[in-house]
Design an enzyme around this catalytic site. Sequence first.
Site, short mmCIF file in Angstrom:
data_model
loop_
_atom_site.label_atom_id
_atom_site.label_comp_id
_atom_site.label_asym_id
_atom_site.label_seq_id
_atom_site.Cartn_x
_atom_site.Cartn_y
_atom_site.Cartn_z
N ARG A 76 0.86 -1.18 0.00
CA ARG A 76 0.00 0.00 0.00
C ARG A 76 0.90 1.23 0.00
NH1 ARG A 76 -3.34 -3.09 -1.32
NH2 ARG A 76 -5.45 -3.38 -0.49
N HIS A 121 -1.54 -0.52 -9.83
CA HIS A 121 -2.11 -1.35 -8.76
C HIS A 121 -2.74 -2.63 -9.33
CE1 HIS A 121 -3.87 -1.16 -4.42
NE2 HIS A 121 -3.62 -2.41 -4.79
#
Length: 314
Positions: free
Chosen positions: A229, A277
Amino acid sequence: MSRTDPDTLVFHSAVDVFEPWRAALATALPDLDVRRADDVSDAASVCYTLVWNPPQGFFARFPNLALVINLGAGVDALTARDDLPDAPITRLSDSLMARMMAGYVLFAVLRHARDIPVFERAQRQGRWVYVHPRPAEEIRVGVMGLGELGAAAATEIARQGFDVRGWSRSPKTIEGVACSAGMDALPAFLGGCEILVVMLPLTPETRGLLNAERLALLPEGAKFVNVSRGPVVDEAALVDALTRRAISDATLDVFETEPLPETSPLWRLDNVLVTPHLASIALPASAATQIAENIRRIRLGQPPLNAVDRRRGY
């Protein structure tokens, strides 16, 4: 509600396509009524939600929720909310997700280990540049975070012959990986990583963990990979280290703000590879089986598998 009546699962995601999930769940659990959130006429029939970043207040519409299923392995966006129902939360976890993540991480590690970014820059400049390859066993790769995905990635890197070490908050044992644990062990771990792969969950304890001080512990010219993250890393400090070449190259799949803003300096750094991502995503065909199993368990009054500890945040 009679057990002969179908109970309903509501799907919500702005990035995942509904129909493959509906079809896979229909195969795995034919008596489950799967609907988009906007297509629900009887909110009381909704017992389960399969969601990725639903809007605030989403869960309040459904008074009989018995299970919240996160559409992925990372649950930080859910556990940080203040509108969660009093129902178990589960994350998706299967071998195909782990294989996909391990493949991306191995690609990134090999790219840095073989100095491919150096050759990419040389090609753009029309220059023939030679860097002598090093044997894998001489290259120290650190994996920071040894959960299910991190352990799979570390194992795959070790299988390729690299000198792999891992760090986690609690002790782990992984064959072929020199594991360390706890904050006291972190400086020595970082100091030994020529290539650092960040795979930590985002929790209050890991937010901003890799700040300027800790990034400076990496060897001069280290390579950096983040597939966890964005907020685990101080992005401004990372940009500074990359600009100064203290960190020579990076492969980044996650960012503090996503999509990555056009104004981010990361777009313009020639020693950074940006991907949107996608290192590992949930696949309907494989994930539907575990979703169906957890729904069966809930129907039988049993605890679900892969349940999230809200206090720990994962």
